[in-house]
Design an enzyme around this catalytic site. Sequence first.
Site, short mmCIF file in Angstrom:
data_model
loop_
_atom_site.label_atom_id
_atom_site.label_comp_id
_atom_site.label_asym_id
_atom_site.label_seq_id
_atom_site.Cartn_x
_atom_site.Cartn_y
_atom_site.Cartn_z
N LYS A 1 84.43 58.95 -12.88
CA LYS A 1 85.40 58.47 -13.53
C LYS A 1 86.61 58.97 -13.64
O LYS A 1 86.89 59.70 -12.78
CB LYS A 1 85.11 59.98 -14.86
CG LYS A 1 85.38 59.46 -16.21
CD LYS A 1 84.87 61.11 -17.12
CE LYS A 1 86.01 60.67 -18.55
NZ LYS A 1 85.23 61.99 -19.23
N SER B 1 83.38 60.71 -24.18
CA SER B 1 84.25 59.64 -23.25
C SER B 1 83.51 58.96 -22.50
O SER B 1 84.41 58.43 -21.75
CB SER B 1 85.90 60.64 -23.17
OG SER B 1 85.52 61.58 -22.62
N SER C 1 80.93 64.61 -23.90
CA SER C 1 81.36 63.56 -23.19
C SER C 1 80.20 63.59 -21.99
O SER C 1 80.01 62.01 -21.40
CB SER C 1 82.54 63.52 -22.92
OG SER C 1 83.11 63.39 -24.32
N1 GLN Z 1 83.94 63.01 -28.56
C1 GLN Z 1 85.27 64.33 -28.34
C2 GLN Z 1 86.07 64.04 -28.83
O1 GLN Z 1 86.90 63.57 -28.89
C3 GLN Z 1 84.88 64.86 -26.81
C4 GLN Z 1 85.09 64.15 -25.94
C5 GLN Z 1 85.17 65.09 -24.52
O2 GLN Z 1 83.66 65.88 -24.22
N2 GLN Z 1 85.68 64.51 -23.90
O3 GLN Z 1 87.24 65.38 -28.40
#
Ligand code: GLN
Length: 489
Positions: A81, A156, A180
């Site tokens: 990532k 994400s 995410s």
């Molecule tokens: N979707 C969640 C957010 O927008 C989690 C994001 C994540 O786990 N990095 O914060």
Amino acid sequence: MPNSQIHNMTLVELKKALNEKNLSSREITETLLSRINDFDDSVNSFITMTSDQAIKEAMEADKKIANGDQTNLTGLPFAHKDLFCTKGTLTTCGSKMLHNFIPPYDATVVKKLKNAGVIMLGKTNMDEFAMGSSNETSYYGSVGNPWDLKLSPGGSSGGSAAAVAARLVPAATGTDTGGSIRQPAALTGITGIKPTYGRVSRYGMIAFASSLDQGGVFARSCEDAALILGEMAGLDELDSTSSAEKVPNYLESINHPIKDLKIGLVKQHFEEGLDEENKKNLLSAIDTLKSQGAEVIEIDLPNIGLSVPTYYVVASAECSSNLSRYDGVRFGHRTENYENLEEFYSKTRGEGFGAEVKRRIMTGTYVLSAGYYDAYYLKAQKVRQLISQDFKNAFEKVDVIAGPTTPSPAFELGAKMDDPIEMYLNDIFTIGANLGGFPAISVPCGFVNDLPVGLQLVGKHFGEESLFQCGHQFQQLTDWHKQTPEQFK
Ligand code: GLN
């Protein structure tokens, strides 16, 4: 072995083929790089490719294997990532703010996996600074879900998930602050694990919300995820929150029977927010686990309904502090036209950050400001404790908590971008594990409207072995994890 099959092989299978000299790392690497070249224009799962370096390293790996000098993962293809710092390779975190950032060091996870022998093919697309649930906040464009390119792969870590689901790479890192890893794994039909907070070093992982962020892995089977996590995990003196708890050999214990395991089903999960079809899949997955002798017990998480608002106060507060370092002075984007220092900062940040990141910084600054701190931040921290305690109470009775990973399958790109609350509710089932620091895995458990959905298993602190055992047993009895999107077979 025909090269046309390489993309469908798991890491465990590739490792065997390498060691038996049926395949070379160079063949594997070149085959996957050419597949990425052919397909990634439509998926957009990679931000940066490291092709030349990868081929060079693959040739070195082949020499090591020929000499019998290989380590656990020598010659296996992998992707990171774009949130993990990679020495000498662009690391953007999905943001314009870091469009020119070339780190002078490797994240600990990157270093450990490199030492174990993986070949990095490239860096994957992601929501900007890991804020999002659809990969649409990326400065580098949205990612297509391999099951239907008009749909979001989740976020994400959408790029890593889509790359693994489209068979462009067998495994990749992700990070999970509120879901995410698990949410995109569920929406793309693959396996993803977020370990216990502290299990994996955060050094060199670009920070979003430090008390919640945890690195983990996407793969196509629990076995592959176990193989990778074993190499990623462990104490790191560069991260004071990393744990000294011994790292078990997850792959060795993965076949352990689950007949003595107690699995909790959360009462509240069935009360709201879950699609009917999704529920059916979940209950049939539970029956499969029961057939192996696992005992199922209903449990109560009375405060779980507060997890989304709690998370969005805590995560935003921490992000507003973490992201204050992007001022244009030392690294990253810098504005060109400014009259004075204040304008320099505000233009740099105004140009460098996207809308969602700005929204979080503003919310976070607000909840931390004098006069609001007690009402929002402090209260959220107290509720966080209550939620965490609910899980601990449940873990007195059960070993693993099972539930859905997401309320519904993948949604259309663009469908939720104008409604942040609707987007935030995607994480309703995943956030609890982050608030309490518990490990959690998502494994494919069926289809709703021809789209994959996931079974989430949450474990006790450092209970990753039970999650792998449970997930692996499930994958021995089902073939949801083997389903491949038509276009990428
Ligand atoms: N979707 C969640 C957010 O927008 C989690 C994001 C994540 O786990 N990095 O914060």
